[in-house]
Design a protein around this motif. Structure first.
Motif, PDB file in Angstrom:
ATOM      1  N   ARG A   4      12.821  -1.768   4.544  1.00 46.77           N
ATOM      2  CA  ARG A   4      11.310  -2.052   4.391  1.00 46.77           C
ATOM      3  C   ARG A   4      10.801  -2.701   3.148  1.00 46.77           C
ATOM      4  NH1 ARG A   4       7.767   2.838   4.625  1.00 46.77           N
ATOM      5  NH2 ARG A   4       9.100   3.060   2.631  1.00 46.77           N
ATOM      6  N   VAL A   5       9.563  -3.485   3.410  1.00 49.30           N
ATOM      7  CA  VAL A   5       9.092  -4.021   1.944  1.00 49.30           C
ATOM      8  C   VAL A   5       7.732  -2.981   1.911  1.00 49.30           C
ATOM      9  CG1 VAL A   5       7.803  -5.804   1.002  1.00 49.30           C
ATOM     10  CG2 VAL A   5       9.890  -6.155   2.339  1.00 49.30           C
ATOM     11  N   VAL A   6       7.704  -2.467   1.111  1.00 44.87           N
ATOM     12  CA  VAL A   6       6.560  -1.631   0.438  1.00 44.87           C
ATOM     13  C   VAL A   6       5.349  -2.378  -0.508  1.00 44.87           C
ATOM     14  CG1 VAL A   6       5.666   0.673  -0.623  1.00 44.87           C
ATOM     15  CG2 VAL A   6       7.938   0.278   0.839  1.00 44.87           C
ATOM     16  N   TYR A   7       4.180  -2.300   0.004  1.00 43.83           N
ATOM     17  CA  TYR A   7       3.119  -2.775  -0.728  1.00 43.83           C
ATOM     18  C   TYR A   7       2.454  -1.970  -1.536  1.00 43.83           C
ATOM     19  CZ  TYR A   7       4.603  -7.035   1.847  1.00 43.83           C
ATOM     20  OH  TYR A   7       5.219  -8.222   2.533  1.00 43.83           O
ATOM     21  N   SER A   8       1.617  -2.723  -2.598  1.00 41.99           N
ATOM     22  CA  SER A   8       0.823  -1.589  -3.452  1.00 41.99           C
ATOM     23  C   SER A   8      -0.298  -2.758  -4.112  1.00 41.99           C
ATOM     24  CB  SER A   8       1.436  -0.770  -4.307  1.00 41.99           C
ATOM     25  OG  SER A   8       2.124  -1.470  -5.326  1.00 41.99           O
ATOM     26  N   LEU A   9      -1.306  -1.976  -4.449  1.00 39.43           N
ATOM     27  CA  LEU A   9      -2.069  -2.884  -5.386  1.00 39.43           C
ATOM     28  C   LEU A   9      -1.854  -3.046  -6.672  1.00 39.43           C
ATOM     29  CD1 LEU A   9      -5.746  -1.180  -4.574  1.00 39.43           C
ATOM     30  CD2 LEU A   9      -4.709  -3.031  -3.367  1.00 39.43           C
ATOM     31  N   ARG A  10      -2.151  -4.158  -7.237  1.00 40.60           N
ATOM     32  CA  ARG A  10      -1.433  -4.597  -8.572  1.00 40.60           C
ATOM     33  C   ARG A  10      -2.215  -3.719  -9.627  1.00 40.60           C
ATOM     34  NH1 ARG A  10       1.342  -9.181  -9.866  1.00 40.60           N
ATOM     35  NH2 ARG A  10       2.272  -8.542 -10.010  1.00 40.60           N
TER      36      ARG A  10
ATOM     37  N   ALA B 190      -4.836  -5.328  13.007  1.00 37.09           N
ATOM     38  CA  ALA B 190      -4.560  -6.818  13.395  1.00 37.09           C
ATOM     39  C   ALA B 190      -3.111  -6.770  13.712  1.00 37.09           C
ATOM     40  CB  ALA B 190      -4.761  -7.436  11.997  1.00 37.09           C
ATOM     41  N   ALA B 191      -2.818  -7.978  14.275  1.00 31.47           N
ATOM     42  CA  ALA B 191      -1.390  -8.166  14.683  1.00 31.47           C
ATOM     43  C   ALA B 191      -0.481  -8.321  13.792  1.00 31.47           C
ATOM     44  CB  ALA B 191      -1.303  -9.662  15.670  1.00 31.47           C
ATOM     45  N   ARG B 192       0.891  -7.922  13.857  1.00 33.83           N
ATOM     46  CA  ARG B 192       1.822  -7.823  12.622  1.00 33.83           C
ATOM     47  C   ARG B 192       2.035  -9.321  12.185  1.00 33.83           C
ATOM     48  NH1 ARG B 192       5.898  -4.066  11.692  1.00 33.83           N
ATOM     49  NH2 ARG B 192       7.393  -4.937   9.994  1.00 33.83           N
ATOM     50  N   PRO B 193       1.978 -10.358  12.708  1.00 32.03           N
ATOM     51  CA  PRO B 193       2.111 -11.578  11.938  1.00 32.03           C
ATOM     52  C   PRO B 193       0.834 -11.943  11.214  1.00 32.03           C
ATOM     53  CG  PRO B 193       2.657 -11.722  14.220  1.00 32.03           C
ATOM     54  CD  PRO B 193       2.063 -10.807  14.165  1.00 32.03           C
ATOM     55  N   SER B 194      -0.117 -11.662  11.636  1.00 27.53           N
ATOM     56  CA  SER B 194      -1.495 -11.867  10.976  1.00 27.53           C
ATOM     57  C   SER B 194      -1.450 -11.210   9.518  1.00 27.53           C
ATOM     58  CB  SER B 194      -2.677 -11.649  11.768  1.00 27.53           C
ATOM     59  OG  SER B 194      -3.915 -11.612  11.010  1.00 27.53           O
ATOM     60  N   VAL B 195      -1.056  -9.873   9.763  1.00 22.80           N
ATOM     61  CA  VAL B 195      -0.850  -9.018   8.707  1.00 22.80           C
ATOM     62  C   VAL B 195      -0.077  -9.307   7.214  1.00 22.80           C
ATOM     63  CG1 VAL B 195      -0.093  -6.632   7.738  1.00 22.80           C
ATOM     64  CG2 VAL B 195      -1.784  -6.841   9.823  1.00 22.80           C
ATOM     65  N   SER B 196       1.035  -9.879   7.910  1.00 19.63           N
ATOM     66  CA  SER B 196       2.103 -10.475   7.233  1.00 19.63           C
ATOM     67  C   SER B 196       1.384 -11.946   6.461  1.00 19.63           C
ATOM     68  CB  SER B 196       3.463 -10.952   7.773  1.00 19.63           C
ATOM     69  OG  SER B 196       3.962  -9.748   8.285  1.00 19.63           O
ATOM     70  N   GLN B 197       0.807 -12.680   7.346  1.00 17.62           N
ATOM     71  CA  GLN B 197       0.125 -13.829   6.395  1.00 17.62           C
ATOM     72  C   GLN B 197      -0.784 -13.678   5.471  1.00 17.62           C
ATOM     73  OE1 GLN B 197      -1.336 -16.054   9.729  1.00 17.62           O
ATOM     74  NE2 GLN B 197       0.773 -16.920  10.333  1.00 17.62           N
ATOM     75  N   HIS B 198      -1.590 -12.545   5.789  1.00 16.47           N
ATOM     76  CA  HIS B 198      -2.762 -12.070   4.868  1.00 16.47           C
ATOM     77  C   HIS B 198      -2.214 -11.435   3.645  1.00 16.47           C
ATOM     78  CE1 HIS B 198      -6.449 -13.006   7.019  1.00 16.47           C
ATOM     79  NE2 HIS B 198      -5.978 -12.403   8.096  1.00 16.47           N
ATOM     80  N   LEU B 199      -1.009 -10.365   3.592  1.00 13.79           N
ATOM     81  CA  LEU B 199      -0.270  -9.979   2.722  1.00 13.79           C
ATOM     82  C   LEU B 199       0.517 -11.121   1.778  1.00 13.79           C
ATOM     83  CD1 LEU B 199       1.289  -6.905   4.374  1.00 13.79           C
ATOM     84  CD2 LEU B 199      -0.321  -6.856   2.663  1.00 13.79           C
ATOM     85  N   ALA B 200       0.717 -12.031   2.298  1.00 10.64           N
ATOM     86  CA  ALA B 200       1.405 -13.283   1.514  1.00 10.64           C
ATOM     87  C   ALA B 200       0.082 -13.937   0.798  1.00 10.64           C
ATOM     88  CB  ALA B 200       2.008 -14.266   2.506  1.00 10.64           C
ATOM     89  N   LYS B 201      -0.769 -14.042   1.321  1.00 13.48           N
ATOM     90  CA  LYS B 201      -2.054 -14.770   0.475  1.00 13.48           C
ATOM     91  C   LYS B 201      -2.380 -13.812  -0.785  1.00 13.48           C
ATOM     92  CE  LYS B 201      -4.197 -17.405   3.982  1.00 13.48           C
ATOM     93  NZ  LYS B 201      -5.523 -17.568   4.736  1.00 13.48           N
TER      94      LYS B 201
ATOM     95  N   VAL C 162      -1.712  -7.921  -4.892  1.00 12.02           N
ATOM     96  CA  VAL C 162      -0.833  -6.788  -4.447  1.00 12.02           C
ATOM     97  C   VAL C 162       0.607  -7.230  -4.805  1.00 12.02           C
ATOM     98  CG1 VAL C 162      -2.244  -6.430  -2.410  1.00 12.02           C
ATOM     99  CG2 VAL C 162      -0.411  -8.088  -2.172  1.00 12.02           C
ATOM    100  N   THR C 163       1.530  -6.213  -4.931  1.00 12.50           N
ATOM    101  CA  THR C 163       2.930  -6.390  -5.291  1.00 12.50           C
ATOM    102  C   THR C 163       3.850  -5.907  -4.130  1.00 12.50           C
ATOM    103  OG1 THR C 163       2.888  -4.133  -6.329  1.00 12.50           O
ATOM    104  CG2 THR C 163       2.431  -5.949  -7.797  1.00 12.50           C
ATOM    105  N   ALA C 164       4.840  -6.223  -3.981  1.00 15.39           N
ATOM    106  CA  ALA C 164       5.843  -5.757  -3.044  1.00 15.39           C
ATOM    107  C   ALA C 164       7.123  -5.414  -3.733  1.00 15.39           C
ATOM    108  CB  ALA C 164       6.091  -6.796  -1.961  1.00 15.39           C
ATOM    109  N   ARG C 165       7.823  -4.451  -3.024  1.00 17.46           N
ATOM    110  CA  ARG C 165       9.044  -4.029  -3.563  1.00 17.46           C
ATOM    111  C   ARG C 165       9.787  -3.486  -2.474  1.00 17.46           C
ATOM    112  NH1 ARG C 165       9.985   1.467  -3.182  1.00 17.46           N
ATOM    113  NH2 ARG C 165       8.042   2.900  -2.846  1.00 17.46           N
ATOM    114  N   LYS C 166      11.304  -3.678  -2.296  1.00 19.02           N
ATOM    115  CA  LYS C 166      12.001  -3.489  -1.118  1.00 19.02           C
ATOM    116  C   LYS C 166      12.242  -1.991  -1.272  1.00 19.02           C
ATOM    117  CE  LYS C 166      14.299  -6.115   1.103  1.00 19.02           C
ATOM    118  NZ  LYS C 166      14.297  -6.529   2.358  1.00 19.02           N
ATOM    119  N   ASP C 167      12.318  -1.292  -0.102  1.00 22.83           N
ATOM    120  CA  ASP C 167      12.889   0.133  -0.042  1.00 22.83           C
ATOM    121  C   ASP C 167      13.698   0.109   1.223  1.00 22.83           C
ATOM    122  OD1 ASP C 167      12.803   2.868  -0.271  1.00 22.83           O
ATOM    123  OD2 ASP C 167      11.051   3.371   0.839  1.00 22.83           O
TER     124      ASP C 167
END
Length: 127
Positions: free
Chosen positions: A95-101, A69-80, A87-92
């Motif tokens: 970069r922002v790294v995502y993982s399942l909760r 998918a397009a990057r803006p779409s992926v970012s919106q889905h990750l926000a939801k 999902v959780t996010a952490r700064k590295d």
């Protein structure tokens, strides 16, 4: 006193002064939350993101490549998914790294994909 009709599957109407069984509330809450989780999984892009995150944490670039998918779409889905607490996010660095909760979600996605494999490949049912 007339009673109101009850619809199958609907929340029961609570009369004034009537005690509510706490077990009913918990069961109803569980079903409501489970339905919300499954509704989030009903989107192809979100399902692809969760499937990829089931393999391990990833940044937006990796997730964009994985789901196509397009990057803006992926970012919106990750926000939801973050807002829903899936999902959780952490700064590295930058970069922002995502993982399942939790692993329950990974197993749920794996099972949904296994059902799809059985339907696509006409595989026999099993437990």
């Amino acid at each position: 006193m007339a009673t109101s009709p009850r619809v199958a599957g609907a929340h029961p109407v609570q009369e004034a002064g009537e005690a509510r069984d706490p077990g009913e509330a918990v069961a109803g809450d569980r079903l409501e939350v489970a339905a919300s989780v499954l509704a989030l999984l009903a989107d192809r892009t979100r399902l692809a993101l969760l499937a990829r995150l089931g393999q391990g944490e990833a940044d937006v670039t990796t997730l964009t490549e994985a789901c196509g998918a397009a990057r803006p779409s992926v970012s919106q889905h990750l926000a939801k998914l973050r807002l829903a607490g899936l999902v959780t996010a952490r700064k590295d660095g930058r970069r922002v790294v995502y993982s399942l909760r939790h692993g329950h979600l990974r197993r749920l996605v794996d099972e949904a994909l296994s059902v799809a494999d059985h339907q696509i490949g006409a595989l026999p049912a099993h437990d």
